[in-house]
Design a protein around this motif. Structure first.
Motif, PDB file in Angstrom:
ATOM      1  N   THR A   3      56.220  -3.018  79.558  1.00 17.22           N
ATOM      2  CA  THR A   3      57.639  -3.360  79.590  1.00 17.22           C
ATOM      3  C   THR A   3      58.544  -2.230  80.058  1.00 17.22           C
ATOM      4  N   ALA A   4      57.989  -1.069  80.381  1.00 17.21           N
ATOM      5  CA  ALA A   4      58.823   0.049  80.826  1.00 17.21           C
ATOM      6  C   ALA A   4      57.976   1.026  81.620  1.00 17.21           C
ATOM      7  N   GLY A   5      58.658   1.922  82.330  1.00 17.02           N
ATOM      8  CA  GLY A   5      58.011   3.057  82.960  1.00 17.02           C
ATOM      9  C   GLY A   5      56.848   2.715  83.858  1.00 17.02           C
ATOM     10  N   ILE A   6      55.734   3.378  83.630  1.00 13.42           N
ATOM     11  CA  ILE A   6      54.552   3.235  84.478  1.00 13.42           C
ATOM     12  C   ILE A   6      54.012   1.812  84.432  1.00 13.42           C
ATOM     13  N   GLY A   7      53.972   1.207  83.256  1.00 11.17           N
ATOM     14  CA  GLY A   7      53.442  -0.155  83.148  1.00 11.17           C
ATOM     15  C   GLY A   7      54.241  -1.147  83.949  1.00 11.17           C
ATOM     16  N   ARG A   8      55.554  -1.065  83.859  1.00  7.49           N
ATOM     17  CA  ARG A   8      56.421  -1.979  84.605  1.00  7.49           C
ATOM     18  C   ARG A   8      56.285  -1.753  86.109  1.00  7.49           C
ATOM     19  N   ALA A   9      56.265  -0.487  86.532  1.00  5.28           N
ATOM     20  CA  ALA A   9      56.107  -0.177  87.955  1.00  5.28           C
ATOM     21  C   ALA A   9      54.758  -0.666  88.474  1.00  5.28           C
ATOM     22  N   THR A  10      53.728  -0.566  87.648  1.00  7.29           N
ATOM     23  CA  THR A  10      52.398  -1.025  88.051  1.00  7.29           C
ATOM     24  C   THR A  10      52.367  -2.537  88.200  1.00  7.29           C
ATOM     25  N   ALA A  11      53.021  -3.254  87.284  1.00 10.89           N
ATOM     26  CA  ALA A  11      53.092  -4.715  87.396  1.00 10.89           C
ATOM     27  C   ALA A  11      53.750  -5.106  88.710  1.00 10.89           C
ATOM     28  N   ARG A  12      54.861  -4.458  89.040  1.00 11.84           N
ATOM     29  CA  ARG A  12      55.554  -4.766  90.289  1.00 11.84           C
ATOM     30  C   ARG A  12      54.676  -4.469  91.501  1.00 11.84           C
ATOM     31  N   ALA A  13      53.996  -3.317  91.477  1.00 16.58           N
ATOM     32  CA  ALA A  13      53.167  -2.932  92.615  1.00 16.58           C
ATOM     33  C   ALA A  13      51.996  -3.891  92.811  1.00 16.58           C
ATOM     34  N   LEU A  14      51.364  -4.305  91.718  1.00 16.62           N
ATOM     35  CA  LEU A  14      50.199  -5.187  91.824  1.00 16.62           C
ATOM     36  C   LEU A  14      50.589  -6.586  92.280  1.00 16.62           C
ATOM     37  N   VAL A  15      51.696  -7.101  91.762  1.00 19.17           N
ATOM     38  CA  VAL A  15      52.154  -8.404  92.239  1.00 19.17           C
ATOM     39  C   VAL A  15      52.512  -8.317  93.725  1.00 19.17           C
ATOM     40  N   GLY A  16      53.041  -7.174  94.132  1.00 21.58           N
ATOM     41  CA  GLY A  16      53.307  -6.961  95.545  1.00 21.58           C
ATOM     42  C   GLY A  16      52.059  -6.971  96.397  1.00 21.58           C
ATOM     43  N   GLU A  17      50.922  -6.639  95.789  1.00 22.82           N
ATOM     44  CA  GLU A  17      49.627  -6.674  96.486  1.00 22.82           C
ATOM     45  C   GLU A  17      48.987  -8.061  96.434  1.00 22.82           C
ATOM     46  N   VAL A  35      43.291 -11.009  76.735  1.00 21.09           N
ATOM     47  CA  VAL A  35      42.166 -11.466  77.554  1.00 21.09           C
ATOM     48  C   VAL A  35      42.126 -12.989  77.612  1.00 21.09           C
ATOM     49  N   ALA A  36      42.360 -13.629  76.472  1.00 21.94           N
ATOM     50  CA  ALA A  36      42.372 -15.092  76.446  1.00 21.94           C
ATOM     51  C   ALA A  36      43.467 -15.647  77.346  1.00 21.94           C
ATOM     52  N   ALA A  37      44.636 -14.993  77.366  1.00 17.90           N
ATOM     53  CA  ALA A  37      45.731 -15.444  78.226  1.00 17.90           C
ATOM     54  C   ALA A  37      45.356 -15.349  79.691  1.00 17.90           C
ATOM     55  N   ALA A  38      44.655 -14.293  80.056  1.00 18.32           N
ATOM     56  CA  ALA A  38      44.209 -14.149  81.448  1.00 18.32           C
ATOM     57  C   ALA A  38      43.262 -15.280  81.832  1.00 18.32           C
ATOM     58  N   GLN A  39      42.326 -15.564  80.964  1.00 16.58           N
ATOM     59  CA  GLN A  39      41.336 -16.592  81.279  1.00 16.58           C
ATOM     60  C   GLN A  39      41.948 -17.986  81.271  1.00 16.58           C
ATOM     61  N   GLU A  40      42.868 -18.237  80.352  1.00 20.42           N
ATOM     62  CA  GLU A  40      43.491 -19.564  80.277  1.00 20.42           C
ATOM     63  C   GLU A  40      44.459 -19.816  81.429  1.00 20.42           C
ATOM     64  N   ARG A  41      45.248 -18.795  81.791  1.00 18.96           N
ATOM     65  CA  ARG A  41      46.235 -18.975  82.850  1.00 18.96           C
ATOM     66  C   ARG A  41      45.636 -18.867  84.246  1.00 18.96           C
ATOM     67  N   PHE A  42      44.719 -17.885  84.412  1.00 16.86           N
ATOM     68  CA  PHE A  42      44.254 -17.563  85.756  1.00 16.86           C
ATOM     69  C   PHE A  42      42.746 -17.733  85.961  1.00 16.86           C
ATOM     70  N   GLY A  43      42.031 -18.058  84.885  1.00 17.24           N
ATOM     71  CA  GLY A  43      40.611 -18.341  85.000  1.00 17.24           C
ATOM     72  C   GLY A  43      39.698 -17.145  85.075  1.00 17.24           C
ATOM     73  N   ARG A  44      40.252 -15.930  84.967  1.00 17.43           N
ATOM     74  CA  ARG A  44      39.410 -14.743  85.083  1.00 17.43           C
ATOM     75  C   ARG A  44      40.209 -13.509  84.681  1.00 17.43           C
ATOM     76  N   ILE A  45      39.529 -12.372  84.612  1.00 17.04           N
ATOM     77  CA  ILE A  45      40.174 -11.069  84.466  1.00 17.04           C
ATOM     78  C   ILE A  45      39.296 -10.056  85.183  1.00 17.04           C
ATOM     79  N   ASP A  46      39.889  -9.282  86.048  1.00 18.97           N
ATOM     80  CA  ASP A  46      39.132  -8.351  86.894  1.00 18.97           C
ATOM     81  C   ASP A  46      39.334  -6.887  86.525  1.00 18.97           C
ATOM     82  N   SER A  47      40.483  -6.568  85.985  1.00 25.71           N
ATOM     83  CA  SER A  47      40.810  -5.157  85.742  1.00 25.71           C
ATOM     84  C   SER A  47      41.699  -5.019  84.519  1.00 25.71           C
ATOM     85  N   LEU A  48      41.605  -3.850  83.890  1.00 23.34           N
ATOM     86  CA  LEU A  48      42.474  -3.476  82.782  1.00 23.34           C
ATOM     87  C   LEU A  48      43.138  -2.150  83.111  1.00 23.34           C
ATOM     88  N   VAL A  49      44.452  -2.081  82.971  1.00 25.46           N
ATOM     89  CA  VAL A  49      45.175  -0.818  83.024  1.00 25.46           C
ATOM     90  C   VAL A  49      45.650  -0.513  81.605  1.00 25.46           C
TER      91      VAL A  49
END
Length: 243
Positions: A18-32, A75-89
């Motif tokens: 919700t702030a700092g590095i985590g928020r910037a990383t979310a933006r960067a990854l969605v951009g990818e 992890v459950a949210a990742a699998q339920e919404r998107f069917g998988r999880i590939d990476s953890l930051v």
């Protein structure tokens, strides 16, 4: 021809989002083109990121990263919404500047639980899935304080040393399962995290250190590298900062 991985459609969980590095990383990854599952304490900030980045790309979990059940829900949210999880930051962390006697007992316990146990429990939540699918990435956002602790940060440095040790051991333990473990060790970063005892908003030094986007770029670079490669540890410093 580039051997970099295309992150489009991959699913990345980010703690401390919700702030700092985590928020910037979310933006960067969605951009990818990635989809993200964001874990943080503040629901209102999670909601803001959903509005900014789009519901189709974001799932959220509000809670304490030091709680194993919250990490399992991520992890459950990742699998339920998107069917998988590939990476953890594993990025969640808190800090304070001050001597060994500067903090209360409760503040020390909270820092240790968030910085170290939060990392342990988020990794434990994703590893079974990564083993089952024969691969995945764990990126631990630690600090240069975990490599050589400085004055007035002994307790914080201790939690970061613990992260570095954890990640190094995990890399050797999990490699045979196709799981890469990377430690990102930035020096000072201009974030809310940097503001605390002995650090004040508007201090000139904040203009000459790393930005959250600098660290997010490093995280994206690590995740994009070919599966043939792995980066064990990456130390980041601003050009203007002394080593």
């Amino acid at each position: 021809m580039s051997l970099d991985r295309d992150l489009s459609g991959t699913v990345v969980a980010i703690t401390g989002a919700t702030a700092g590095i985590g928020r910037a990383t979310a933006r960067a990854l969605v951009g990818e083109g990635a989809r993200v599952v964001l874990l943080g304490r503040r629901q209102e900030r999670l909601d803001e990121l959903v509005a900014e980045l789009g519901e189709e790309s974001v799932a959220t979990i509000a809670g304490d990263v030091a709680d194993p059940a919250v990490n399992a829900a991520m992890v459950a949210a990742a699998q339920e919404r998107f069917g998988r999880i590939d990476s953890l930051v594993a990025n969640a962390g808190i800090g304070a500047y001050g001597g060994i006697m500067s903090m209360t007992d409760d503040e020390i316990r909270t820092m240790d639980a968030t910085n170290f146990l939060g990392t342990v429990f988020s990794v434990r939540a994703v590893v079974p899935t990564f083993r089952e699918q024969s691969g995945g990435d764990v990126v631990v956002v630690s600090s240069v304080a975990g490599l050589r602790g400085g004055p007035w940060e002994a307790v914080y440095a201790g939690t970061k040393f613990a992260q570095v040790g954890l990640a190094g051991s995990l890399d050797r333990e999990l490699r045979e399962h196709g799981i890469r473990v990377t430690t990102i060790c930035p020096a000072a970063v201009s974030t809310e995290f940097a503001i605390g005892a002995g650090r004040n908003e508007g201090d000139e030094w904040l203009e000459h250190v790393l930005t959250p986007e600098d660290v997010a770029d490093a995280i994206v670079t690590v995740l994009r590298q070919s599966r043939r490669l792995r980066t064990n540890q990456w130390v980041l410093r601003a050009m203007a900062e002394e080593s």
